[in-house]
Design a protein around this motif. Structure first.
Motif, PDB file in Angstrom:
ATOM      1  N   VAL A  45      -2.695   2.148  -4.295  1.00 35.00           N
ATOM      2  CA  VAL A  45      -2.220   3.511  -4.089  1.00 35.00           C
ATOM      3  C   VAL A  45      -3.332   4.341  -3.464  1.00 35.00           C
ATOM      4  CG1 VAL A  45      -1.281   5.583  -5.179  1.00 35.00           C
ATOM      5  CG2 VAL A  45      -0.670   3.311  -6.060  1.00 35.00           C
ATOM      6  N   ILE A  46      -3.043   4.970  -2.342  1.00 41.53           N
ATOM      7  CA  ILE A  46      -3.966   5.892  -1.683  1.00 41.53           C
ATOM      8  C   ILE A  46      -3.484   7.299  -2.000  1.00 41.53           C
ATOM      9  CG2 ILE A  46      -4.926   6.649   0.523  1.00 41.53           C
ATOM     10  CD1 ILE A  46      -4.324   3.792   1.578  1.00 41.53           C
ATOM     11  N   GLY A  48       2.641  13.231  -9.260  1.00 45.20           N
ATOM     12  CA  GLY A  48       3.672  12.485  -9.982  1.00 45.20           C
ATOM     13  C   GLY A  48       4.564  11.666  -9.076  1.00 45.20           C
ATOM     14  N   ALA A  49       4.791  12.144  -7.854  1.00 45.67           N
ATOM     15  CA  ALA A  49       5.701  11.458  -6.936  1.00 45.67           C
ATOM     16  C   ALA A  49       5.196  10.063  -6.601  1.00 45.67           C
ATOM     17  CB  ALA A  49       5.879  12.291  -5.660  1.00 45.67           C
ATOM     18  N   ILE A  50       3.926   9.964  -6.219  1.00 45.46           N
ATOM     19  CA  ILE A  50       3.398   8.657  -5.831  1.00 45.46           C
ATOM     20  C   ILE A  50       3.207   7.761  -7.055  1.00 45.46           C
ATOM     21  CG2 ILE A  50       0.921   9.168  -5.930  1.00 45.46           C
ATOM     22  CD1 ILE A  50       2.808   7.231  -3.137  1.00 45.46           C
ATOM     23  N   ILE A  51       2.961   8.342  -8.216  1.00 49.61           N
ATOM     24  CA  ILE A  51       2.856   7.539  -9.437  1.00 49.61           C
ATOM     25  C   ILE A  51       4.209   6.914  -9.766  1.00 49.61           C
ATOM     26  CG2 ILE A  51       2.451   7.629 -11.932  1.00 49.61           C
ATOM     27  CD1 ILE A  51       0.290   9.753 -11.352  1.00 49.61           C
ATOM     28  N   MET A  52       5.291   7.675  -9.613  1.00 48.56           N
ATOM     29  CA  MET A  52       6.626   7.114  -9.854  1.00 48.56           C
ATOM     30  C   MET A  52       6.962   6.040  -8.836  1.00 48.56           C
ATOM     31  SD  MET A  52       8.991  10.267 -11.264  1.00 48.56           S
ATOM     32  CE  MET A  52       8.358  11.565 -10.195  1.00 48.56           C
ATOM     33  N   SER A  53       6.579   6.248  -7.569  1.00 51.74           N
ATOM     34  CA  SER A  53       6.798   5.212  -6.553  1.00 51.74           C
ATOM     35  C   SER A  53       6.041   3.943  -6.903  1.00 51.74           C
ATOM     36  CB  SER A  53       6.357   5.717  -5.173  1.00 51.74           C
ATOM     37  OG  SER A  53       7.160   6.772  -4.719  1.00 51.74           O
ATOM     38  N   ALA A  54       4.787   4.111  -7.320  1.00 51.65           N
ATOM     39  CA  ALA A  54       3.961   2.953  -7.647  1.00 51.65           C
ATOM     40  C   ALA A  54       4.519   2.195  -8.844  1.00 51.65           C
ATOM     41  CB  ALA A  54       2.533   3.403  -7.925  1.00 51.65           C
ATOM     42  N   GLU A  55       4.983   2.924  -9.845  1.00 53.69           N
ATOM     43  CA  GLU A  55       5.544   2.261 -11.018  1.00 53.69           C
ATOM     44  C   GLU A  55       6.772   1.443 -10.642  1.00 53.69           C
ATOM     45  OE1 GLU A  55       6.901   3.245 -15.618  1.00 53.69           O
ATOM     46  OE2 GLU A  55       6.122   4.851 -14.340  1.00 53.69           O
ATOM     47  N   ALA A  56       7.631   2.001  -9.797  1.00 51.65           N
ATOM     48  CA  ALA A  56       8.823   1.275  -9.359  1.00 51.65           C
ATOM     49  C   ALA A  56       8.447   0.053  -8.532  1.00 51.65           C
ATOM     50  CB  ALA A  56       9.724   2.205  -8.547  1.00 51.65           C
ATOM     51  N   CYS A  57       7.437   0.186  -7.691  1.00 50.05           N
ATOM     52  CA  CYS A  57       6.996  -0.917  -6.845  1.00 50.05           C
ATOM     53  C   CYS A  57       6.447  -2.065  -7.684  1.00 50.05           C
ATOM     54  CB  CYS A  57       5.950  -0.409  -5.864  1.00 50.05           C
ATOM     55  SG  CYS A  57       5.383  -1.632  -4.668  1.00 50.05           S
ATOM     56  N   VAL A  58       5.568  -1.742  -8.616  1.00 52.45           N
ATOM     57  CA  VAL A  58       4.972  -2.772  -9.465  1.00 52.45           C
ATOM     58  C   VAL A  58       6.032  -3.432 -10.346  1.00 52.45           C
ATOM     59  CG1 VAL A  58       3.396  -3.133 -11.415  1.00 52.45           C
ATOM     60  CG2 VAL A  58       2.665  -1.761  -9.461  1.00 52.45           C
ATOM     61  N   LYS A  59       6.914  -2.649 -10.935  1.00 49.40           N
ATOM     62  CA  LYS A  59       7.915  -3.202 -11.846  1.00 49.40           C
ATOM     63  C   LYS A  59       9.066  -3.867 -11.106  1.00 49.40           C
ATOM     64  CE  LYS A  59       6.495  -0.437 -15.752  1.00 49.40           C
ATOM     65  NZ  LYS A  59       6.807   0.586 -16.773  1.00 49.40           N
ATOM     66  N   SER A  60       9.126  -3.668  -9.767  1.00 52.57           N
ATOM     67  CA  SER A  60      10.039  -4.445  -8.934  1.00 52.57           C
ATOM     68  C   SER A  60       9.493  -5.837  -8.665  1.00 52.57           C
ATOM     69  CB  SER A  60      10.266  -3.737  -7.586  1.00 52.57           C
ATOM     70  OG  SER A  60      10.997  -2.559  -7.736  1.00 52.57           O
ATOM     71  N   GLY A  61       8.201  -6.029  -8.909  1.00 53.49           N
ATOM     72  CA  GLY A  61       7.633  -7.354  -8.770  1.00 53.49           C
ATOM     73  C   GLY A  61       6.639  -7.549  -7.655  1.00 53.49           C
ATOM     74  N   ALA A  62       6.220  -6.483  -6.962  1.00 54.28           N
ATOM     75  CA  ALA A  62       5.205  -6.636  -5.926  1.00 54.28           C
ATOM     76  C   ALA A  62       3.941  -7.246  -6.521  1.00 54.28           C
ATOM     77  CB  ALA A  62       4.893  -5.283  -5.288  1.00 54.28           C
ATOM     78  N   THR A  66      11.217   6.961  -6.730  1.00 62.12           N
ATOM     79  CA  THR A  66      11.423   5.685  -7.405  1.00 62.12           C
ATOM     80  C   THR A  66      12.163   4.708  -6.502  1.00 62.12           C
ATOM     81  OG1 THR A  66      11.343   6.678  -9.594  1.00 62.12           O
ATOM     82  CG2 THR A  66      12.538   4.597  -9.402  1.00 62.12           C
ATOM     83  N   LEU A  67      13.186   5.187  -5.806  1.00 65.35           N
ATOM     84  CA  LEU A  67      13.914   4.322  -4.877  1.00 65.35           C
ATOM     85  C   LEU A  67      12.994   3.821  -3.763  1.00 65.35           C
ATOM     86  CD1 LEU A  67      16.444   2.966  -3.805  1.00 65.35           C
ATOM     87  CD2 LEU A  67      17.047   5.132  -2.684  1.00 65.35           C
ATOM     88  N   ALA A  68      12.169   4.700  -3.224  1.00 59.94           N
ATOM     89  CA  ALA A  68      11.234   4.284  -2.164  1.00 59.94           C
ATOM     90  C   ALA A  68      10.289   3.204  -2.670  1.00 59.94           C
ATOM     91  CB  ALA A  68      10.451   5.486  -1.654  1.00 59.94           C
ATOM     92  N   GLY A  69       9.810   3.335  -3.904  1.00 54.23           N
ATOM     93  CA  GLY A  69       8.945   2.315  -4.482  1.00 54.23           C
ATOM     94  C   GLY A  69       9.665   0.994  -4.685  1.00 54.23           C
ATOM     95  N   VAL A 103       0.861  -1.177   0.000  1.00 55.19           N
ATOM     96  CA  VAL A 103       0.000   0.000   0.000  1.00 55.19           C
ATOM     97  C   VAL A 103       0.896   1.225   0.000  1.00 55.19           C
ATOM     98  CG1 VAL A 103      -1.741   1.313   1.255  1.00 55.19           C
ATOM     99  CG2 VAL A 103      -1.883  -1.179   1.193  1.00 55.19           C
ATOM    100  N   LEU A 104       0.700   2.101  -0.972  1.00 53.38           N
ATOM    101  CA  LEU A 104       1.504   3.311  -1.119  1.00 53.38           C
ATOM    102  C   LEU A 104       0.611   4.526  -0.897  1.00 53.38           C
ATOM    103  CD1 LEU A 104       3.029   1.014  -2.642  1.00 53.38           C
ATOM    104  CD2 LEU A 104       3.926   2.776  -4.171  1.00 53.38           C
ATOM    105  N   ILE A 105       1.054   5.443  -0.043  1.00 55.47           N
ATOM    106  CA  ILE A 105       0.234   6.587   0.346  1.00 55.47           C
ATOM    107  C   ILE A 105       0.987   7.879   0.042  1.00 55.47           C
ATOM    108  CG2 ILE A 105      -1.037   7.674   2.232  1.00 55.47           C
ATOM    109  CD1 ILE A 105      -0.816   4.880   3.654  1.00 55.47           C
TER     110      ILE A 105
END
Length: 279
Positions: free
Chosen positions: A58-59, A39-53, A218-221, A29-31
């Protein structure tokens, strides 16, 4: 001090089991992302999903929903106002990230307070960006510091630790990390990870082309996605940090500027490579 190398990747990234499903690879869950900084949370989410979660929710502010769905249809999305839904998705989360683009208003503060109060014993929490500033300003407390990761840049670390930038020595940083109990990913030209279990790790990679907005999001994601599916240890954090910069360095060989979204786009290929090389 341990200097990170590619060995951390082959130690951490593993092949996916033949018998698996979405839940095998973790619920995240990304908030974050207020009406100004979506844009910040969208970049985090993209990194998280493409990391394999396996499953990512996303909230974020309602204004960001269309952009998120268009950019990343793999993620589910919830508005800040949907209290009951927020409670439901948080209850089943393996890893929670809060902070990218969250802002500093009362809505952001209440969300952070909710997360800190309701963190469960089996959940990991990653605190990034403006959530670090809120945590510091309001002197909030952690329920499970051993399962919490802060990802500050040096100015945020100054607020969190009370150490001015010129006082942020290895010795002082280690002492402040021990006081907090949480793991620290201190972002700088040479990002350093602090944890009592491993003294500290230093990342030797990174380049000036990566100095652009969204790189920390992106790193956080990535950290969130790695924690969701791999062992929940300081080594997993180190692998995310190292791979983030390794991809950045490879991209910088042919690009003047390295975009955070380009790092995310490359993640599945790099993960496959190092999973295949694992002995």
């Amino acid at each position: 001090m341990t200097r990170l190398s590619k060995e951390i990747l082959t130690q951490t990234i593993k092949k996916r089991p033949e018998i698996s499903h979405k839940g095998t690879f973790g619920r995240t869950v990304l908030i974050g992302g207020n009406s100004q900084y979506g844009g910040a949370i969208i970049m985090s989410a993209e990194a998280c999903v493409k990391s394999g979660a396996g499953l990512t929710t996303v909230i974020t502010a309602a204004k960001n929903h269309s952009a998120l769905h268009a950019r990343l249809p793999e993620a589910m999305v919830v508005s800040f106002e949907e209290t009951a839904v927020i409670d439901s998705v948080l209850e089943t989360a393996d890893v929670v990230l809060i902070g990218p683009g969250l802002g500093l208003d009362q809505t952001a503060l209440k969300l952070l307070q909710k997360i800190l109060k309701n963190q469960q014993a089996q959940q990991w929490l990653v605190i990034d960006g403006s959530a670090i500033s809120l945590f510091s300003e309001y002197q909030l407390a952690l329920n499970f510091p051993e399962q919490t990761v802060f990802t500050p840049h040096q100015a945020e670390w100054a607020r969190l630790s009370g150490l001015s930038i010129n006082k942020q020595s290895e010795k002082n940083n280690c002492a402040k990390q021990a006081d907090l109990g949480a793991k620290i990913v201190l972002k700088s030209y040479r990002t350093t990870l602090y944890d009592q279990a491993a003294a500290y790790y230093q990342n030797p990679l990174g380049n000036p082309g990566m100095a652009t907005g969204g790189m920390g999001d992106t790193l956080a994601g990535m950290i969130t996605g790695f924690l969701a599916q791999f062992e929940k240890t300081i080594d997993t954090l180190a692998a995310a940090v190292y791979l983030h910069s390794l991809i950045g360095d490879d991209l910088a060989k042919t690009n003047y500027v390295v975009l955070p979204t380009s790092i995310s786009a490359a993640l599945p290929r790099y993960l496959k490579k190092y999973a295949s090389e694992r002995k």
